[in-house]
Write an enzyme that holds these catalytic residues in place. Structure first.
Site, PDB file in Angstrom:
ATOM      1  N   THR A 231       6.922  -9.901 -18.853  1.00  0.00           N
ATOM      2  CA  THR A 231       7.971  -9.866 -17.818  1.00  0.00           C
ATOM      3  C   THR A 231       7.980  -8.478 -17.166  1.00  0.00           C
ATOM      4  OG1 THR A 231       9.654  -9.198 -19.425  1.00  0.00           O
ATOM      5  CG2 THR A 231       9.469 -11.558 -18.982  1.00  0.00           C
ATOM      6  N   SER A 232       6.874  -7.732 -17.329  1.00  0.00           N
ATOM      7  CA  SER A 232       6.860  -6.344 -16.865  1.00  0.00           C
ATOM      8  C   SER A 232       6.215  -6.211 -15.487  1.00  0.00           C
ATOM      9  CB  SER A 232       6.128  -5.493 -17.888  1.00  0.00           C
ATOM     10  OG  SER A 232       6.906  -4.383 -18.201  1.00  0.00           O
ATOM     11  N   ARG A 233       4.911  -6.167 -15.452  1.00  0.00           N
ATOM     12  CA  ARG A 233       4.171  -6.141 -14.187  1.00  0.00           C
ATOM     13  C   ARG A 233       2.869  -6.888 -14.407  1.00  0.00           C
ATOM     14  NH1 ARG A 233       8.229  -5.242 -12.087  1.00  0.00           N
ATOM     15  NH2 ARG A 233       8.856  -3.508 -10.754  1.00  0.00           N
ATOM     16  N   ASP A 257       6.462 -13.813 -16.088  1.00  0.00           N
ATOM     17  CA  ASP A 257       7.424 -13.711 -14.977  1.00  0.00           C
ATOM     18  C   ASP A 257       6.801 -12.906 -13.841  1.00  0.00           C
ATOM     19  OD1 ASP A 257      10.078 -14.126 -13.841  1.00  0.00           O
ATOM     20  OD2 ASP A 257      10.319 -11.959 -14.057  1.00  0.00           O
ATOM     21  N   GLU A 262       0.895 -11.544  -7.315  1.00  0.00           N
ATOM     22  CA  GLU A 262       2.135 -12.251  -6.969  1.00  0.00           C
ATOM     23  C   GLU A 262       2.614 -11.970  -5.544  1.00  0.00           C
ATOM     24  OE1 GLU A 262       4.781 -10.534 -10.034  1.00  0.00           O
ATOM     25  OE2 GLU A 262       5.936  -9.674  -8.388  1.00  0.00           O
ATOM     26  N   HIS A 294       9.053 -13.970 -10.918  1.00  0.00           N
ATOM     27  CA  HIS A 294       9.691 -12.647 -10.936  1.00  0.00           C
ATOM     28  C   HIS A 294      11.212 -12.768 -10.821  1.00  0.00           C
ATOM     29  CE1 HIS A 294       8.441  -8.218 -10.347  1.00  0.00           C
ATOM     30  NE2 HIS A 294       9.658  -8.268 -10.880  1.00  0.00           N
ATOM     31  N   ALA A 296      13.204 -12.469 -13.747  1.00  0.00           N
ATOM     32  CA  ALA A 296      13.840 -11.985 -14.979  1.00  0.00           C
ATOM     33  C   ALA A 296      15.053 -11.098 -14.689  1.00  0.00           C
ATOM     34  CB  ALA A 296      12.826 -11.241 -15.841  1.00  0.00           C
TER      35      ALA A 296
HETATM   36  P1  NAD Z   1      11.431   2.160 -19.425  1.00  0.00           P
HETATM   37  O1  NAD Z   1      10.836   3.263 -18.636  1.00  0.00           O
HETATM   38  O2  NAD Z   1      12.818   2.295 -19.964  1.00  0.00           O
HETATM   39  O3  NAD Z   1      10.472   1.826 -20.665  1.00  0.00           O
HETATM   40  C1  NAD Z   1       9.083   1.759 -20.549  1.00  0.00           C
HETATM   41  C2  NAD Z   1       8.496   2.175 -21.887  1.00  0.00           C
HETATM   42  O4  NAD Z   1       7.087   1.999 -21.830  1.00  0.00           O
HETATM   43  C3  NAD Z   1       8.761   3.666 -22.228  1.00  0.00           C
HETATM   44  O5  NAD Z   1       9.323   3.765 -23.517  1.00  0.00           O
HETATM   45  C4  NAD Z   1       7.362   4.289 -22.171  1.00  0.00           C
HETATM   46  O6  NAD Z   1       7.196   5.345 -23.100  1.00  0.00           O
HETATM   47  C5  NAD Z   1       6.500   3.078 -22.522  1.00  0.00           C
HETATM   48  N1  NAD Z   1       5.098   3.254 -22.172  1.00  0.00           N
HETATM   49  C6  NAD Z   1       4.571   3.942 -21.116  1.00  0.00           C
HETATM   50  N2  NAD Z   1       3.234   3.869 -21.164  1.00  0.00           N
HETATM   51  C7  NAD Z   1       2.915   3.134 -22.262  1.00  0.00           C
HETATM   52  C8  NAD Z   1       1.687   2.726 -22.843  1.00  0.00           C
HETATM   53  N3  NAD Z   1       0.508   3.067 -22.314  1.00  0.00           N
HETATM   54  N4  NAD Z   1       1.724   1.969 -23.968  1.00  0.00           N
HETATM   55  C9  NAD Z   1       2.924   1.635 -24.540  1.00  0.00           C
HETATM   56  N5  NAD Z   1       4.118   1.998 -24.027  1.00  0.00           N
HETATM   57  C10 NAD Z   1       4.102   2.738 -22.901  1.00  0.00           C
HETATM   58  O7  NAD Z   1      11.285   0.858 -18.514  1.00  0.00           O
HETATM   59  P2  NAD Z   1      12.164  -0.480 -18.615  1.00  0.00           P
HETATM   60  O8  NAD Z   1      13.401  -0.336 -17.793  1.00  0.00           O
HETATM   61  O9  NAD Z   1      12.269  -0.909 -20.033  1.00  0.00           O
HETATM   62  O10 NAD Z   1      11.199  -1.472 -17.823  1.00  0.00           O
HETATM   63  C11 NAD Z   1       9.930  -1.848 -18.325  1.00  0.00           C
HETATM   64  C12 NAD Z   1       9.148  -2.509 -17.215  1.00  0.00           C
HETATM   65  O11 NAD Z   1       9.760  -3.777 -16.904  1.00  0.00           O
HETATM   66  C13 NAD Z   1       9.216  -1.738 -15.879  1.00  0.00           C
HETATM   67  O12 NAD Z   1       8.223  -0.779 -15.811  1.00  0.00           O
HETATM   68  C14 NAD Z   1       9.055  -2.822 -14.842  1.00  0.00           C
HETATM   69  O13 NAD Z   1       7.688  -2.861 -14.481  1.00  0.00           O
HETATM   70  C15 NAD Z   1       9.448  -4.105 -15.572  1.00  0.00           C
HETATM   71  N6  NAD Z   1      10.601  -4.785 -14.981  1.00  0.00           N
HETATM   72  C16 NAD Z   1      10.479  -6.108 -14.672  1.00  0.00           C
HETATM   73  C17 NAD Z   1      11.561  -6.807 -14.135  1.00  0.00           C
HETATM   74  C18 NAD Z   1      11.485  -8.289 -13.807  1.00  0.00           C
HETATM   75  O14 NAD Z   1      12.367  -8.802 -13.101  1.00  0.00           O
HETATM   76  N7  NAD Z   1      10.502  -9.009 -14.287  1.00  0.00           N
HETATM   77  C19 NAD Z   1      12.759  -6.123 -13.899  1.00  0.00           C
HETATM   78  C20 NAD Z   1      12.862  -4.766 -14.249  1.00  0.00           C
HETATM   79  C21 NAD Z   1      11.767  -4.114 -14.788  1.00  0.00           C
END
Ligand code: NAD
Length: 334
Positions: A231-233, A257, A262, A294, A296
């Site tokens: 659900t990240s990217r 997601d 996309e 997308h 989530a």
């Molecule tokens: P955040 O910055 O709080 O957490 C990201 C974590 O990833 C951090 O702890 C960081 O240290 C870690 N990280 C960075 N590089 C890494 C690697 N190589 N290996 C392992 N861990 C690593 O971000 P968040 O608010 O938790 O959001 C996470 C992701 O979710 C965002 O980057 C965004 O892409 C995605 N997101 C998706 C939606 C959606 O609707 N689907 C909505 C919001 C965010």
């Protein structure tokens, strides 16, 4: 201040108009997404507000700058679509909404795990057809299973806490471990997380380092039949490698997601069109794959917070106040 809002939907207009009652900005809602073809629409707007699939690469930023735009205000947390080095070179400011509802994304993530495991998507369709057979709907108890959380920032930490509540063993991997997670998750190295997790869920940002984090080599090391949730990217996953692993059964379930390509699909009604993306179309054929477009983040609470924080960022920029939510190229390099 005049703000050009790209990729506008009915709900964007609704929540931004409500939040703007406090600010009184001159908001222009544009339906197209920001790209080289649409950048001219922002001419004369000091601020451009963009979303997850808008393109703010160097060429677009140069055109924005020439048209008088000084602020790129993202209404999302991910900033992978903005060329931050180019923005810095052009003297443009970039802000984002770092957290609007990590709960929304975490809860959707867990919803995907439950739906895939208990085949709720298939049961829903069957029951509507008058088919009450349970064949093919066998699931497993989540309690006692191992969930691997990759990235334990805001969202990953909540996912870890929720699945811990289900009675799961939680393994975590992060380049910067989160002390708040350590009481209910065990930090391990990547290979151990891959080998021992029944469910792997991705919550790290998309950076050059995390692009195709899940590739053929790593998929060969997961527990046979494991579940993968993203659900990240989209770019975190090599989609072709994932399809190959689904075909052999190495990967037992997939919940997405987000999707690498996309931008050409999501946030639009294409139900009368033919899908030209054969890779995406192949994913849709698997019974053990669930894809949402997308969504989530998409809760009332999140939309309210997105609009409030985005316009708050514009207000801070206009008043020359310290920008709590500024994004800089150094943040990616860190
Ligand atoms: P955040 O910055 O709080 O957490 C990201 C974590 O990833 C951090 O702890 C960081 O240290 C870690 N990280 C960075 N590089 C890494 C690697 N190589 N290996 C392992 N861990 C690593 O971000 P968040 O608010 O938790 O959001 C996470 C992701 O979710 C965002 O980057 C965004 O892409 C995605 N997101 C998706 C939606 C959606 O609707 N689907 C909505 C919001 C965010």
């Amino acid at each position: 201040m005049k703000v050009a809002i790209f990729s506008t939907k009915k709900y964007t207009r609704e929540f931004f108009t409500a939040a703007n009652e406090r600010h009184g900005f001159d908001l222009a809602f544009f339906e197209p997404s920001l790209s080289e073809q649409t950048v001219a629409m922002a001419e004369g707007y000091p601020a451009a507000c963009v979303f997850v699939n808008d393109r703010a690469d160097a060429a677009v930023l140069r055109r924005l700058k020439a048209g008088g735009t000084r602020l790129i205000t993202l209404r999302c947390s991910g900033f992978n679509r903005v060329d931050l080095a180019a923005a810095a070179e052009l003297g443009m400011t970039v802000t984002r909404v770092p957290a609007y509802s990590p709960n929304a994304v975490a809860e959707h993530t867990v919803g995907m795990m439950l739906a895939l495991n208990r085949k709720i998507h298939r049961a829903y369709a069957r029951v509507r057809e008058g088919n009450f057979s349970l064949d093919g709907l066998l699931g497993f108890d989540l309690c006692g299973k191992t969930v691997g959380v990759v990235g334990t920032g805001r969202i990953g930490a909540i996912v870890a806490r929720i699945v811990h509540g289900f009675g799961c063993r939680v393994l975590a991997y992060d380049v910067r471990p989160n002390p708040k997670v350590e009481s209910f998750a065990e930090y391990v190295e990547g290979p151990q997380l891959l080998a021992e997790s029944d469910i792997i869920t991705l919550h790290c940002p998309l950076t050059p380092e995390t692009h195709h984090l899940v590739n053929a080599e790593r998929l060969a090391k997961i527990k046979p039949g494991a579940m993968l949730i993203n659900t990240s990217r989209g770019g975190l996953i090599d989609t072709r490698a994932v399809i190959a692993a689904l075909k052999t059964g190495r990967l037992g379930y997939l919940g997405l997601d987000v999707y690498e390509e996309e931008a050409d699909l999501f946030f639009r009604d294409l139900s009368d069109d033919v899908i030209h993306d054969d890779v995406f179309a192949r994913l849709l054929t698997f019974p053990n794959v669930i894809i949402t477009g997308h969504q989530a983040f998409f809760t009332r609470e999140a939309m309210h917070n997105i609009a409030e924080t985005t316009l708050g960022n514009v207000a801070d920029f206009e008043a020359n106040r310290t920008l709590a939510n500024e994004v800089t190229a150094q943040m990616v390099a860190k």
